[in-house]
Design a protein around this motif. Structure first.
Motif, PDB file in Angstrom:
ATOM      1  N   TYR A 138       0.832  -1.325   0.177  1.00  0.00           N
ATOM      2  CA  TYR A 138       0.070   0.347  -0.213  1.00  0.00           C
ATOM      3  C   TYR A 138       0.985   1.261   0.164  1.00  0.00           C
ATOM      4  O   TYR A 138       0.592   2.271  -0.805  1.00  0.00           O
ATOM      5  CB  TYR A 138      -1.326  -0.439   1.585  1.00  0.00           C
ATOM      6  CG  TYR A 138      -2.057   1.101   1.115  1.00  0.00           C
ATOM      7  CD1 TYR A 138      -2.405   1.424   0.296  1.00  0.00           C
ATOM      8  CD2 TYR A 138      -1.326   2.247   2.499  1.00  0.00           C
ATOM      9  CE1 TYR A 138      -3.135   2.524   0.633  1.00  0.00           C
ATOM     10  CE2 TYR A 138      -2.720   2.920   2.462  1.00  0.00           C
ATOM     11  CZ  TYR A 138      -3.062   3.482   1.762  1.00  0.00           C
ATOM     12  OH  TYR A 138      -4.190   4.567   1.805  1.00  0.00           O
ATOM     13  N   ALA A 139       2.195   1.274   1.045  1.00  0.00           N
ATOM     14  CA  ALA A 139       2.758   2.049   1.083  1.00  0.00           C
ATOM     15  C   ALA A 139       3.676   3.011  -0.357  1.00  0.00           C
ATOM     16  O   ALA A 139       3.766   3.883  -1.218  1.00  0.00           O
ATOM     17  CB  ALA A 139       3.268   2.767   1.863  1.00  0.00           C
ATOM     18  N   ALA A 140       3.622   1.131  -0.883  1.00  0.00           N
ATOM     19  CA  ALA A 140       4.272   1.547  -2.910  1.00  0.00           C
ATOM     20  C   ALA A 140       3.417   2.225  -3.683  1.00  0.00           C
ATOM     21  O   ALA A 140       4.209   3.085  -4.762  1.00  0.00           O
ATOM     22  CB  ALA A 140       4.889   0.923  -2.731  1.00  0.00           C
ATOM     23  N   VAL A 141       2.380   1.935  -3.657  1.00  0.00           N
ATOM     24  CA  VAL A 141       1.793   2.742  -4.600  1.00  0.00           C
ATOM     25  C   VAL A 141       0.859   4.187  -3.871  1.00  0.00           C
ATOM     26  O   VAL A 141      -0.391   4.289  -4.171  1.00  0.00           O
ATOM     27  CB  VAL A 141       0.322   1.738  -5.037  1.00  0.00           C
ATOM     28  CG1 VAL A 141       1.327   0.824  -5.544  1.00  0.00           C
ATOM     29  CG2 VAL A 141      -0.325   0.737  -4.167  1.00  0.00           C
ATOM     30  N   PHE A 142       1.170   4.470  -2.740  1.00  0.00           N
ATOM     31  CA  PHE A 142       0.265   5.278  -2.204  1.00  0.00           C
ATOM     32  C   PHE A 142       1.106   6.988  -2.682  1.00  0.00           C
ATOM     33  O   PHE A 142       1.438   7.160  -3.222  1.00  0.00           O
ATOM     34  CB  PHE A 142       1.015   5.428  -0.437  1.00  0.00           C
ATOM     35  CG  PHE A 142      -0.545   6.300  -0.093  1.00  0.00           C
ATOM     36  CD1 PHE A 142      -1.537   6.587   0.420  1.00  0.00           C
ATOM     37  CD2 PHE A 142       0.682   8.016   0.769  1.00  0.00           C
ATOM     38  CE1 PHE A 142      -2.212   7.493   1.114  1.00  0.00           C
ATOM     39  CE2 PHE A 142       0.138   9.100   1.375  1.00  0.00           C
ATOM     40  CZ  PHE A 142      -1.318   8.644   1.621  1.00  0.00           C
ATOM     41  N   ASP A 143      -0.870   7.296  -3.196  1.00  0.00           N
ATOM     42  CA  ASP A 143      -1.108   8.538  -3.657  1.00  0.00           C
ATOM     43  C   ASP A 143      -1.215   9.850  -2.879  1.00  0.00           C
ATOM     44  O   ASP A 143      -2.505   9.871  -2.927  1.00  0.00           O
ATOM     45  CB  ASP A 143      -1.387   8.708  -5.597  1.00  0.00           C
ATOM     46  CG  ASP A 143      -1.550   9.930  -6.093  1.00  0.00           C
ATOM     47  OD1 ASP A 143      -0.787  11.245  -5.026  1.00  0.00           O
ATOM     48  OD2 ASP A 143      -2.370   9.439  -6.971  1.00  0.00           O
ATOM     49  N   GLU A 144      -0.820  10.761  -2.287  1.00  0.00           N
ATOM     50  CA  GLU A 144      -1.021  11.526  -1.488  1.00  0.00           C
ATOM     51  C   GLU A 144      -2.318  12.602  -1.682  1.00  0.00           C
ATOM     52  O   GLU A 144      -3.348  12.933  -1.324  1.00  0.00           O
ATOM     53  CB  GLU A 144       0.430  12.411  -0.348  1.00  0.00           C
ATOM     54  CG  GLU A 144       0.021  13.350   0.708  1.00  0.00           C
ATOM     55  CD  GLU A 144       1.403  13.787   1.334  1.00  0.00           C
ATOM     56  OE1 GLU A 144       0.958  13.735   2.127  1.00  0.00           O
ATOM     57  OE2 GLU A 144       2.076  14.040   0.076  1.00  0.00           O
ATOM     58  N   GLN A 145      -2.247  12.818  -3.231  1.00  0.00           N
ATOM     59  CA  GLN A 145      -2.967  13.570  -3.636  1.00  0.00           C
ATOM     60  C   GLN A 145      -4.417  13.153  -4.049  1.00  0.00           C
ATOM     61  O   GLN A 145      -5.721  13.905  -4.208  1.00  0.00           O
ATOM     62  CB  GLN A 145      -2.446  13.542  -5.158  1.00  0.00           C
ATOM     63  CG  GLN A 145      -1.421  14.367  -5.457  1.00  0.00           C
ATOM     64  CD  GLN A 145      -1.165  16.091  -4.193  1.00  0.00           C
ATOM     65  OE1 GLN A 145      -2.462  16.927  -3.988  1.00  0.00           O
ATOM     66  NE2 GLN A 145      -0.900  16.708  -3.224  1.00  0.00           N
ATOM     67  N   ASN A 146      -4.378  11.792  -4.053  1.00  0.00           N
ATOM     68  CA  ASN A 146      -5.388  11.255  -4.570  1.00  0.00           C
ATOM     69  C   ASN A 146      -5.890   9.710  -3.722  1.00  0.00           C
ATOM     70  O   ASN A 146      -5.422   8.296  -4.580  1.00  0.00           O
ATOM     71  CB  ASN A 146      -5.896  10.451  -6.060  1.00  0.00           C
ATOM     72  CG  ASN A 146      -7.280   9.833  -6.527  1.00  0.00           C
ATOM     73  OD1 ASN A 146      -8.440   9.757  -6.059  1.00  0.00           O
ATOM     74  ND2 ASN A 146      -6.778   9.258  -8.138  1.00  0.00           N
ATOM     75  N   ALA A 147      -5.412   9.895  -2.449  1.00  0.00           N
ATOM     76  CA  ALA A 147      -5.318   9.190  -1.665  1.00  0.00           C
ATOM     77  C   ALA A 147      -6.940   8.361  -1.493  1.00  0.00           C
ATOM     78  O   ALA A 147      -7.660   8.426  -1.223  1.00  0.00           O
ATOM     79  CB  ALA A 147      -5.789   9.380   0.066  1.00  0.00           C
ATOM     80  N   LYS A 148      -6.779   7.031  -1.111  1.00  0.00           N
ATOM     81  CA  LYS A 148      -7.600   5.541  -1.837  1.00  0.00           C
ATOM     82  C   LYS A 148      -7.176   4.631  -0.029  1.00  0.00           C
ATOM     83  O   LYS A 148      -5.995   4.209  -0.065  1.00  0.00           O
ATOM     84  CB  LYS A 148      -7.390   4.898  -2.787  1.00  0.00           C
ATOM     85  CG  LYS A 148      -8.008   5.509  -3.342  1.00  0.00           C
ATOM     86  CD  LYS A 148      -7.733   4.906  -5.312  1.00  0.00           C
ATOM     87  CE  LYS A 148      -9.019   5.693  -6.180  1.00  0.00           C
ATOM     88  NZ  LYS A 148      -8.270   4.782  -7.600  1.00  0.00           N
ATOM     89  N   SER A 149      -8.104   3.965   0.019  1.00  0.00           N
ATOM     90  CA  SER A 149      -8.359   3.095   1.409  1.00  0.00           C
ATOM     91  C   SER A 149      -7.429   2.040   0.973  1.00  0.00           C
ATOM     92  O   SER A 149      -7.319   1.610   0.222  1.00  0.00           O
ATOM     93  CB  SER A 149      -9.360   2.379   1.961  1.00  0.00           C
ATOM     94  OG  SER A 149      -9.658   1.691   2.430  1.00  0.00           O
TER      95      SER A 149
END
Length: 424
Positions: free
Chosen positions: A31-42
């Motif tokens: 999850y951290a590797a694909v985490f997008d702060e601008q478009n955060a998803k669960s």
């Protein structure tokens, strides 16, 4: 006490708990590797990798339950059938598989696809265990050595044709098991010697220096030992073979695909083209090093957020761990892996049958190779060959294959007393 209660008490819960810890930590890192702060998803969102991996983890749990409730004799009885099935599937893969980045690795229907080369690992392990359990088997005899080697090499050759050099290399980890089971040490001494010569030949620009060193060492070995003609001839032949090998290695490397040549060059010259062929390894080391002692914090990795490291959720997942959890987090995960491997050695040594022991050491060999090589390639100590970190990296085939591989052994271990009785 009921037999079911006795069976449950024999299950090695320590290995299961370590497995669960690695899978869960790996899931959070995906999850951290694909985490997008601008478009955060669960983390549970099925449209991103972590959500998809959670579904695969659930499927893995179902596989575990099926393995644990199955008759332990099933794995012995079906070992050769499973081996043949996956060999046929490997043969069929180039014809019915899906091509991705010039490789045909997966087969399946629609969106459900598997990588046969991953599952062939546990099938090969079972086949080796079945072949080696016979009372007459003796690894000191050449015919048995060649037969065991044939079982290993058939999937290796088929996987190389896909082509998938990284996965094919994993199968050579079975030589760790063969060493435990009595393969003559001279083969390993010779193999390690040629590996050392290979590394030196690639690292030293002028091969003449290496040739002088080989001649000097061979001469010293001849004079230190007994001056028998056969000994002198044997060492002289080995020396000539090594010299010939040194001069043929450059030619052999030149025939490799360009991306594999680049990976070898980057290993010996990390500063070579840092914005090109050396990008992955350079950024990987920056990510891990930037984590420092305690890390930047979960979901706070800047290298991760800005996608500096390609394939960070798969082959380079260790970078995410190193950047966000630092040296401490990396040490904890490495300790978990080492503890699991040591525990599996203990389990393998207490087996009552050769089948279970051989299979156990096959499990250890594969997990050890993946663990060491994956981490080594992320910190620039090994060429990038594209193999996942067990239980950690994103992907269904690798997770399921490692899960099946491990839990078959846990199942066999829980029935080690019954297996002894059956063998008698």
């Amino acid at each position: 006490m009921r037999q079911d209660d006795l069976y449950i008490n024999k299950i090695d819960w320590i290995s299961i708990l370590i497995y669960a810890a690695l899978v869960i930590i790996g899931w959070f890192n995906i999850y951290a590797a694909v985490f997008d702060e601008q478009n955060a998803k669960s983390i549970f969102d099925l449209s991103i990798n972590s959500g998809q991996q959670l579904v695969r983890i659930g499927a893995g749990v179902v596989m575990i339950l099926l393995i644990m409730v199955a008759d332990y004799r099933l794995f012995d009885n079906l070992s050769m059938i499973l081996y043949v099935f996956f060999i046929v599937l490997l043969i069929a893969t180039p014809f019915i598989g899906k091509e991705v980045n010039g490789q045909i690795l997966t087969v399946g229907i629609g969106s459900i696809r598997i990588q046969p080369s991953e599952f062939a690992k546990f099938a090969t392990a079972l086949a080796l265990a079945k072949f080696m359990e016979r009372p007459s088997f003796d690894l000191s005899q050449v015919k048995y050595q060649l037969q065991a080697l044939l079982i290993i090499m058939i999937p290796v050759i088929l996987i190389m044709l896909q082509p998938d050099t990284g996965t094919a290399m994993v199968y050579f980890a079975f030589f760790i098991m063969l060493y435990r089971e009595g393969m003559p040490q001279r083969y390993y001494a010779l193999g390690l010697t040629f590996i050392a010569v290979s590394l030196l030949a690639l690292a030293i620009e002028n091969n003449l220096y290496l040739v002088f060193a080989i001649v000097a060492i061979i001469t010293i070995l001849i004079f230190l030992g007994k001056k028998k003609l056969s000994r002198v001839i044997s060492f002289a032949v080995i020396g000539l073979l090594m010299i010939g090998y040194v001069y043929s290695l450059d030619y052999a490397v030149s025939k490799l695909p360009q991306h594999q040549q680049n990976r070898i060059m980057v290993l010996f010259n990390p500063d070579l083209d840092p914005l090109g062929v050396g990008w992955n390894v350079t950024q990987s080391k920056i990510a891990i090093g930037s984590g420092g002692f305690l890390g930047k914090g979960y979901l706070e990795g800047t290298q991760t957020k800005f996608d500096f490291v390609p394939e960070q959720h798969t082959d380079f997942i260790f970078c995410t761990l190193g950047e966000e959890f630092g040296w401490i987090g990396s040490l904890i995960v490495i300790t978990l892996f080492c503890t699991l491997l040591i525990r599996l050695v203990f389990l393998a040594e207490r087996q009552k049958t050769r089948f279970s022991r051989v299979y156990g050491y096959c499990v250890i060999s594969i997990l050890l190779f993946h663990f060491m090589v994956n981490i080594a390639m992320t910190i620039g100590l090994f060429p990038v060959i594209g193999i996942p970190l067990p239980f950690f990296s994103y992907g269904g085939s690798s997770l399921w294959a490692f899960t099946i591989l491990l839990f078959i052994f846990i199942k066999l271990d829980s029935h080690r007393i019954q297996m002894l009785g059956r063998m008698n």
